[in-house]
Design a protein around this motif. Structure first.
Motif, PDB file in Angstrom:
ATOM      1  N   TYR A  96     -86.861   9.633 -14.327  1.00 36.25           N
ATOM      2  CA  TYR A  96     -86.284   9.414 -12.997  1.00 36.25           C
ATOM      3  C   TYR A  96     -84.763   9.359 -13.091  1.00 36.25           C
ATOM      4  CZ  TYR A  96     -85.358   7.494  -8.416  1.00 36.25           C
ATOM      5  OH  TYR A  96     -84.883   7.313  -7.147  1.00 36.25           O
ATOM      6  N   THR A 123     -96.610  16.001 -12.841  1.00 29.14           N
ATOM      7  CA  THR A 123     -95.176  16.196 -12.628  1.00 29.14           C
ATOM      8  C   THR A 123     -94.912  16.727 -11.226  1.00 29.14           C
ATOM      9  OG1 THR A 123     -94.882  16.599 -14.988  1.00 29.14           O
ATOM     10  CG2 THR A 123     -93.120  17.348 -13.536  1.00 29.14           C
ATOM     11  N   TRP A 126     -95.126  13.833  -8.957  1.00 26.91           N
ATOM     12  CA  TRP A 126     -93.990  12.943  -9.208  1.00 26.91           C
ATOM     13  C   TRP A 126     -92.745  13.433  -8.469  1.00 26.91           C
ATOM     14  CZ3 TRP A 126     -89.382  13.658 -12.095  1.00 26.91           C
ATOM     15  CH2 TRP A 126     -88.702  12.492 -12.451  1.00 26.91           C
ATOM     16  N   GLU A 129     -93.367  12.861  -4.659  1.00 23.87           N
ATOM     17  CA  GLU A 129     -93.378  11.445  -4.280  1.00 23.87           C
ATOM     18  C   GLU A 129     -92.014  10.776  -4.431  1.00 23.87           C
ATOM     19  OE1 GLU A 129     -95.263   7.264  -5.919  1.00 23.87           O
ATOM     20  OE2 GLU A 129     -96.389   9.116  -6.264  1.00 23.87           O
ATOM     21  N   HIS A 130     -91.334  11.015  -5.535  1.00 18.28           N
ATOM     22  CA  HIS A 130     -90.100  10.277  -5.825  1.00 18.28           C
ATOM     23  C   HIS A 130     -88.830  10.927  -5.298  1.00 18.28           C
ATOM     24  CE1 HIS A 130     -92.032   7.218  -8.225  1.00 18.28           C
ATOM     25  NE2 HIS A 130     -92.735   8.175  -8.813  1.00 18.28           N
TER      26      HIS A 130
END
Length: 170
Positions: A96, A123, A126, A129-130
């Motif tokens: 992140y 991935t 990820w 979402e992030h």
């Protein structure tokens, strides 16, 4: 948040900083663990180099434990390049932090759209979402790279301005 030199002031144990030429070998070793190291012996390589000026590393006690880079296609479009963290440091948020560092730098350069291609289902989720990526398509792989049992890349895109606005509100 990273400083202008790419270092992260919030965590002294592992710092995120701009890559130096001396870091390339260690970064390649990390990428090679996941079969993601740029290949220079193929004319049709998925990736053929690491551009130091567009790369970051995660460093702990002088050891490189993660890496991430990007490729600029034009004034407003860039693409993330291979990102990986050594197994001993996975799950600690370094991916992140590496991703945020490269997005911040791309944003400061005026990049508006960031494209990412990956073959790893976790991935893909990820990134969505992030960071707010959206799925926009697929591309066939040119050769065995990353996951050998997946024959295409999922193409994701990020509106970098929208991402920057979300980050600034936190």
């Amino acid at each position: 948040m990273t400083d202008t030199d790419g270092t992260d002031e919030t965590d002294t144990a592992v710092r995120i900083r701009k890559m130096h030429e001396a870091d390339v070998s260690a970064a390649m070793d990390i990428l090679d663990e996941y079969d993601m190291a740029p290949k220079t012996d193929r004319d049709d390589a998925e990736r053929s180099e690491i551009r130091v000026e567009n790369s970051f590393v995660a460093e702990h006690d002088g050891d490189i434990v993660g890496t991430a880079s990007y490729i600029v296609h034009d004034d407003t479009l860039a693409e993330t390049a291979s990102m990986a963290v050594t197994p001993d440091y996975r799950g600690e948020g370094l991916g992140y932090r590496l991703q945020a560092a490269r997005l911040e730098e791309m944003y400061s350069r005026g990049i508006e759209t960031v494209r990412t291609e990956t073959d790893r289902p976790g991935t893909i989720e990820w990134y969505i979402e992030h960071f707010g990526y959206e799925r926009v398509g697929t591309n066939p792989k040119k050769h065995d790279f990353s996951l050998s049992d997946v024959d295409e890349w999922t193409v994701l895109e990020l509106d970098l301005e929208a991402w920057a606005e979300r980050v600034d509100r936190r």
